[in-house]
Design a protein around this motif. Structure first.
Motif, short mmCIF file in Angstrom:
data_model
loop_
_atom_site.label_atom_id
_atom_site.label_comp_id
_atom_site.label_asym_id
_atom_site.label_seq_id
_atom_site.Cartn_x
_atom_site.Cartn_y
_atom_site.Cartn_z
N GLU A 103 0.83 -1.20 0.00
CA GLU A 103 0.00 0.00 0.00
C GLU A 103 0.87 1.25 0.00
N GLN A 104 0.36 2.28 -0.65
CA GLN A 104 1.03 3.57 -0.59
C GLN A 104 0.72 4.19 0.77
N VAL A 105 1.71 4.51 1.52
CA VAL A 105 1.52 5.15 2.81
C VAL A 105 2.23 6.50 2.81
N ASP A 106 1.74 7.40 3.64
CA ASP A 106 2.38 8.69 3.77
C ASP A 106 2.94 8.79 5.18
N LEU A 107 4.22 8.50 5.32
CA LEU A 107 4.86 8.51 6.63
C LEU A 107 4.97 9.91 7.20
N HIS A 108 4.87 10.92 6.34
CA HIS A 108 4.92 12.30 6.82
C HIS A 108 3.80 12.56 7.81
N VAL A 109 2.61 12.10 7.50
CA VAL A 109 1.45 12.30 8.39
C VAL A 109 1.65 11.55 9.70
N ILE A 110 2.16 10.33 9.62
CA ILE A 110 2.35 9.51 10.81
C ILE A 110 3.39 10.14 11.73
N PHE A 111 4.52 10.56 11.18
CA PHE A 111 5.56 11.20 12.00
C PHE A 111 5.07 12.53 12.56
N LEU A 112 4.31 13.29 11.78
CA LEU A 112 3.82 14.58 12.24
C LEU A 112 2.83 14.42 13.39
N VAL A 113 1.91 13.47 13.28
CA VAL A 113 0.95 13.24 14.36
C VAL A 113 1.67 12.76 15.62
N GLY A 114 2.61 11.86 15.48
CA GLY A 114 3.37 11.38 16.63
C GLY A 114 4.16 12.49 17.31
N THR A 115 4.76 13.35 16.51
CA THR A 115 5.52 14.46 17.08
C THR A 115 4.59 15.42 17.81
N LEU A 116 3.43 15.70 17.23
CA LEU A 116 2.48 16.59 17.90
C LEU A 116 1.95 15.97 19.19
N LEU A 117 1.80 14.65 19.21
CA LEU A 117 1.36 13.99 20.45
C LEU A 117 2.43 14.09 21.54
N TRP A 118 3.70 14.10 21.17
CA TRP A 118 4.76 14.30 22.16
C TRP A 118 4.85 15.76 22.58
N LEU A 119 4.44 16.67 21.70
CA LEU A 119 4.54 18.10 22.01
C LEU A 119 3.58 18.51 23.12
N ILE A 120 2.41 17.92 23.16
CA ILE A 120 1.40 18.30 24.16
C ILE A 120 1.89 18.06 25.59
N PRO A 121 2.34 16.85 25.95
CA PRO A 121 2.82 16.70 27.33
C PRO A 121 4.12 17.45 27.60
N SER A 122 4.95 17.67 26.57
CA SER A 122 6.19 18.41 26.83
C SER A 122 5.88 19.86 27.19
N ILE A 123 4.84 20.44 26.62
CA ILE A 123 4.43 21.80 27.00
C ILE A 123 3.93 21.80 28.44
N ALA A 124 3.16 20.80 28.80
CA ALA A 124 2.65 20.71 30.17
C ALA A 124 3.79 20.56 31.18
N PHE A 125 4.76 19.70 30.87
CA PHE A 125 5.89 19.51 31.79
C PHE A 125 6.80 20.74 31.82
N ALA A 126 6.92 21.44 30.69
CA ALA A 126 7.71 22.68 30.69
C ALA A 126 7.03 23.73 31.56
N ALA A 127 5.71 23.81 31.50
CA ALA A 127 4.99 24.75 32.36
C ALA A 127 5.18 24.39 33.83
N MET A 128 5.15 23.11 34.15
CA MET A 128 5.38 22.69 35.53
C MET A 128 6.81 23.05 35.98
N PHE A 129 7.76 22.92 35.05
CA PHE A 129 9.14 23.26 35.38
C PHE A 129 9.27 24.75 35.70
N PHE A 130 8.65 25.59 34.85
CA PHE A 130 8.79 27.03 35.07
C PHE A 130 7.97 27.52 36.26
N LEU A 131 6.87 26.84 36.57
CA LEU A 131 6.05 27.27 37.70
C LEU A 131 6.61 26.78 39.04
N HIS A 132 7.07 25.54 39.07
CA HIS A 132 7.50 24.95 40.34
C HIS A 132 9.02 24.85 40.48
#
Length: 87
Positions: free
Chosen positions: A19-48
């Motif tokens: 099958e033709q797959v588009d790995l760009h979409v898969i890598f982009l979604v995975g990276t965005l899913l890692w971005l969400i908790p990293s923002i939360a942990f960065a906020a915890m770092f700067f606050l606490h």
């Protein structure tokens, strides 16, 4: 269980087409899913002011995701060509 397909190639079923797959979409979604908790942990770092190892895990997830996007950018033609050759 049939043993004939193991030693007789004529008895085997046809392999499915690649099958033709588009790995760009898969890598982009995975990276965005890692971005969400990293923002939360960065906020915890700067606050606490306390550093959590979970933040580093998220950063490594972002590094691997961005590396995957770069790899996909330079190798897109190879894996797409492979899928076309197998059809």
């Amino acid at each position: 269980m049939k043993i004939a397909p193991i030693y007789d190639p004529e008895q085997r079923r046809e392999t499915p087409q690649a099958e033709q797959v588009d790995l760009h979409v898969i890598f982009l979604v995975g990276t965005l899913l890692w971005l969400i908790p990293s923002i939360a942990f960065a906020a915890m770092f700067f606050l606490h002011g306390s550093f959590h190892r979970e933040f580093m895990i998220c950063i490594w997830g972002l590094i691997f995701g961005i590396s995957g996007l770069v790899w996909e950018l330079y190798n897109r033609h190879l894996y797409r060509l492979l899928a076309l050759m197998q059809q």
